[in-house]
Design a protein around this motif. Structure first.
Motif, mmCIF file in Angstrom:
data_model
loop_
_atom_site.group_PDB
_atom_site.id
_atom_site.type_symbol
_atom_site.label_atom_id
_atom_site.label_comp_id
_atom_site.label_asym_id
_atom_site.label_seq_id
_atom_site.Cartn_x
_atom_site.Cartn_y
_atom_site.Cartn_z
ATOM 1 N N UNK A 424 0.837 -1.211 0.000
ATOM 2 C CA UNK A 424 0.000 0.000 0.000
ATOM 3 C C UNK A 424 0.869 1.258 0.000
ATOM 4 N N UNK A 425 1.887 1.284 0.851
ATOM 5 C CA UNK A 425 2.780 2.445 0.906
ATOM 6 C C UNK A 425 3.532 2.592 -0.414
ATOM 7 N N UNK A 426 3.956 1.466 -0.980
ATOM 8 C CA UNK A 426 4.696 1.492 -2.254
ATOM 9 C C UNK A 426 3.864 2.089 -3.375
ATOM 10 N N UNK A 427 2.569 1.787 -3.379
ATOM 11 C CA UNK A 427 1.697 2.300 -4.438
ATOM 12 C C UNK A 427 1.415 3.791 -4.273
ATOM 13 N N UNK A 428 1.732 4.351 -3.113
ATOM 14 C CA UNK A 428 1.498 5.779 -2.890
ATOM 15 C C UNK A 428 2.803 6.575 -2.837
ATOM 16 N N UNK A 429 3.917 5.933 -3.175
ATOM 17 C CA UNK A 429 5.207 6.620 -3.139
ATOM 18 C C UNK A 429 5.457 7.366 -4.447
ATOM 19 N N UNK A 430 6.379 8.333 -4.381
ATOM 20 C CA UNK A 430 6.759 9.066 -5.589
ATOM 21 C C UNK A 430 7.621 8.200 -6.495
ATOM 22 N N UNK A 431 8.458 7.373 -5.882
ATOM 23 C CA UNK A 431 9.363 6.507 -6.633
ATOM 24 C C UNK A 431 9.445 5.168 -5.909
ATOM 25 N N UNK A 432 9.505 4.090 -6.677
ATOM 26 C CA UNK A 432 9.699 2.754 -6.114
ATOM 27 C C UNK A 432 10.920 2.128 -6.768
ATOM 28 N N UNK A 433 11.721 1.431 -5.957
ATOM 29 C CA UNK A 433 12.872 0.704 -6.483
ATOM 30 C C UNK A 433 13.046 -0.561 -5.666
ATOM 31 N N UNK A 434 13.401 -1.656 -6.328
ATOM 32 C CA UNK A 434 13.639 -2.918 -5.647
ATOM 33 C C UNK A 434 15.101 -3.307 -5.805
ATOM 34 N N UNK A 435 15.675 -3.882 -4.738
ATOM 35 C CA UNK A 435 17.085 -4.255 -4.775
ATOM 36 C C UNK A 435 17.348 -5.477 -5.644
ATOM 37 N N UNK A 436 16.321 -6.205 -6.003
ATOM 38 C CA UNK A 436 16.498 -7.354 -6.900
ATOM 39 C C UNK A 436 15.149 -7.776 -7.447
ATOM 40 N N UNK A 437 15.128 -8.413 -8.625
ATOM 41 C CA UNK A 437 13.855 -8.873 -9.191
ATOM 42 C C UNK A 437 13.202 -9.909 -8.279
ATOM 43 N N UNK A 438 11.892 -9.976 -8.331
ATOM 44 C CA UNK A 438 11.134 -10.928 -7.521
ATOM 45 C C UNK A 438 9.661 -10.618 -7.652
ATOM 46 N N UNK A 439 8.829 -11.332 -6.897
ATOM 47 C CA UNK A 439 7.380 -11.157 -7.023
ATOM 48 C C UNK A 439 6.917 -9.756 -6.641
ATOM 49 N N UNK A 440 7.502 -9.164 -5.583
ATOM 50 C CA UNK A 440 7.123 -7.804 -5.190
ATOM 51 C C UNK A 440 7.526 -6.815 -6.280
ATOM 52 N N UNK A 441 8.738 -6.950 -6.784
ATOM 53 C CA UNK A 441 9.219 -6.089 -7.867
ATOM 54 C C UNK A 441 8.290 -6.188 -9.068
ATOM 55 N N UNK A 442 7.957 -7.415 -9.472
ATOM 56 C CA UNK A 442 7.116 -7.613 -10.652
ATOM 57 C C UNK A 442 5.717 -7.034 -10.448
ATOM 58 N N UNK A 443 5.171 -7.241 -9.251
ATOM 59 C CA UNK A 443 3.834 -6.713 -8.957
ATOM 60 C C UNK A 443 3.823 -5.195 -9.005
ATOM 61 N N UNK A 444 4.856 -4.573 -8.427
ATOM 62 C CA UNK A 444 4.940 -3.107 -8.410
ATOM 63 C C UNK A 444 5.158 -2.536 -9.811
ATOM 64 N N UNK A 445 6.027 -3.167 -10.589
ATOM 65 C CA UNK A 445 6.261 -2.702 -11.965
ATOM 66 C C UNK A 445 4.945 -2.659 -12.724
ATOM 67 N N UNK A 446 4.148 -3.740 -12.618
ATOM 68 C CA UNK A 446 2.880 -3.798 -13.338
ATOM 69 C C UNK A 446 1.856 -2.799 -12.831
ATOM 70 N N UNK A 447 1.681 -2.753 -11.508
ATOM 71 C CA UNK A 447 0.646 -1.886 -10.931
ATOM 72 C C UNK A 447 0.991 -0.409 -11.128
ATOM 73 N N UNK A 448 2.270 -0.064 -10.981
ATOM 74 C CA UNK A 448 2.673 1.334 -11.164
ATOM 75 C C UNK A 448 2.700 1.727 -12.640
ATOM 76 N N UNK A 449 2.985 0.782 -13.521
ATOM 77 C CA UNK A 449 2.847 1.053 -14.961
ATOM 78 C C UNK A 449 1.397 1.383 -15.289
#
Length: 513
Positions: A424-449
């Motif tokens: 929830x916090x990630x979806x309301x941030x100005x910028x998101x970055x993940x330290x490595x690929x994974x399910x959270x990274x993939x979910x955020x890339x899609x939802x924020x796109x």
């Protein structure tokens, strides 16, 4: 006399061996030493910085206003918009073919994808979906159910025109439980669903069971529906579930909103946790990033570290601890283990350590006034591992630092709910970055796109090669990082064959504006 001499030597040798073995058989007695001084038995030895020259330069860095401005500028309109309306009028079947049950394993984001696929399969089969059953995660031991994480009323109401959903199986099928299927081979359980099965596979193999038995339970279910050659209505339904129907329970959203507010409007020193937060006038008021924050998903737990087979600088003790963990969890079978650490890094197959992700952020232009929210469960190495990152970004926060114990009571010890708050916090941030690929990274890339939000994707291969170069000075490192991430900050990328619709929603679920 000689006999006594050899007896004493033997006793001394045995005593020495016993001293060496004590930490192995009684590790709890020696755990505190791992934080204070080196020890051959502790896996928690604080590793020394592996990139000390770069770190020293990063701590002295000066960031130009122009670089800061570019960082915080929202993404421009890229000509895409959400587009999940069905191409035909949604219709429910006049008669349901039966009830579909699914049993979902994995973490929160893997389960999220499984829920979307379950809705799609119920639609394909003209069946009624039973609210999915979430397996107990073997790593985090979380027993949270669907209704503990997601708003069931909203889920059912959002999809009421697409499929029928029931909270539980009807009384006549009450025997169809997880325990029932665990005891023997059952005619109503489908175990053979292939990875990325087609719609036709379900029509040919599951529909007959529904028609004969009235119910079908699919387990295992993760990744059991193809991303390609699906009707457009099914693709858009999957996105509708992911981006509209799946909403977290109210108390998770409320805590997430509170954390976002506190990140945007930091408290004054006189205020305490749980009170209303007000903005504080500081010297940073004129900074480009004032009122903005970055979410860093620091995917650096023990499970990930062991599976990567990379060296993270913790010395012999850490290598032994990770090797033992691999043996226990995967019987030593780790694909990357056939490569050297240098090979893995140059190929971009090593997750970034907290030190390395900190250097990346610093090189991109984030300075020590940047508010950083740490989205993570349990970091391998604890605070000792994070300390370098904290030096670079002293305004780093997390759930524990931003919320009181009372506010966190409902999510304490529940990995899925902790991850839900971070989501929830990630979806309301100005910028998101993940330290490595994974399910959270993939979910955020899609939802924020889908929402046209800025998401930095680390260039893992480039960074691996840069960090291997021990003679590189800060100016060269920064220039290479900036150049290598120019087109990795949220630009919409079209889905390619076999790629996940949940990571790349364009063009299946996004249309040209």
């Amino acid at each position: 006399m000689m006999k006594l001499y050899y007896h004493n030597r033997r006793a001394a040798a045995l005593s020495g061996i016993l001293v060496l073995l004590l930490p192995i058989f009684f590790p709890s007695l020696f755990a505190p030493l791992g934080y204070a001084s080196p020890s051959i038995v502790s896996e928690w030895n604080a590793p020394k910085p592996r990139h000390l020259p770069l770190l020293k330069s990063a701590l002295r860095r000066q960031t130009s206003n122009g670089l800061q401005s570019d960082l915080w500028t929202p993404l421009a309109d890229q000509g895409w918009k959400p587009c999940i309306a069905s191409t035909s009028s949604p219709t429910l079947p006049s008669q349901s073919q039966g009830y579909v049950q699914v049993f979902l394993d994995g973490g929160l984001n893997q389960q999220r994808m499984g829920i979307c696929d379950a809705v799609a399969i119920a639609k394909i089969l003209n069946a009624t979906l039973v609210i999915p059953y979430l397996e107990v995660n073997p790593v985090w031991q979380d027993t949270s159910s669907f209704k503990d994480i997601f708003d069931v009323d909203h889920f059912i109401n959002a999809l009421k025109d697409d499929i029928s959903i029931v909270r539980e199986v009807p009384e006549e099928y009450s025997w169809s439980t997880r325990e029932y299927y665990a005891t023997a081979i059952r005619a109503t359980r489908i175990k053979a669903a292939p990875i990325h099965a087609s719609a036709n596979w379900y029509l040919e193999n599951v529909l007959p069971i529904l028609q004969s038995s009235g119910i079908a339970a699919i387990s295992p279910f993760s990744h059991r529906l193809a991303f390609d050659n699906m009707p457009m209505d099914i693709q858009r339904l999957r996105c509708k579930v992911n981006f509209q129907a799946l909403v977290f329970v109210p108390h998770v959203r409320a805590l997430g909103d509170a954390l976002v507010e506190r990140l945007r409007n930091p408290p004054s020193k006189s205020e305490s946790l749980g009170e209303k937060y007000r903005g504080e006038a500081t010297d940073a008021k004129d900074k480009q990033g004032m009122g903005k924050f970055v979410v860093l998903h620091l995917r650096f737990d023990k499970d990930m570290a062991a599976h990567s087979a990379c060296d993270f600088g913790g010395g012999k003790a850490e290598k032994l601890a990770l090797a033992k963990y691999r043996q226990v969890i995967w019987q030593g079978r780790v694909l990357n283990s056939q490569f050297t650490d240098e090979e893995l890094r140059s190929q971009g197959r090593c997750p970034l350590t907290p030190e390395e992700i900190g250097l990346l952020l610093a090189a991109l232009g984030f300075d020590n006034s940047t508010r950083l929210y740490l989205a993570s469960h349990k970091v391998f190495g604890g605070e000792a591992r994070i300390s370098t990152l904290r030096k670079l970004f002293p305004l780093m926060e997390d759930k524990k630092s931003l919320a009181s114990a009372e506010e966190r009571a409902q999510i304490k010890g529940k990995a899925s709910l902790l991850a839900a708050v971070d989501y929830h916090v990630s979806m309301h941030s100005d910028i998101f970055i993940s330290a490595s690929p994974g399910n959270m990274h993939n979910a955020m890339v899609g939802h924020r796109t889908y929402n046209n939000l800025k998401t930095i994707r680390p260039n893992m291969a480039l960074l691996g090669q840069l960090f291997l170069n021990k003679s590189m000075v800060w100016s060269e490192f920064q220039q290479a990082v900036v150049e290598g991430h120019k087109n990795r900050q949220g630009e919409t990328r079209l889905r390619k064959p076999k790629q996940s619709i949940y990571t790349y929603p364009a063009t299946d679920c996004m249309c040209h504006a």
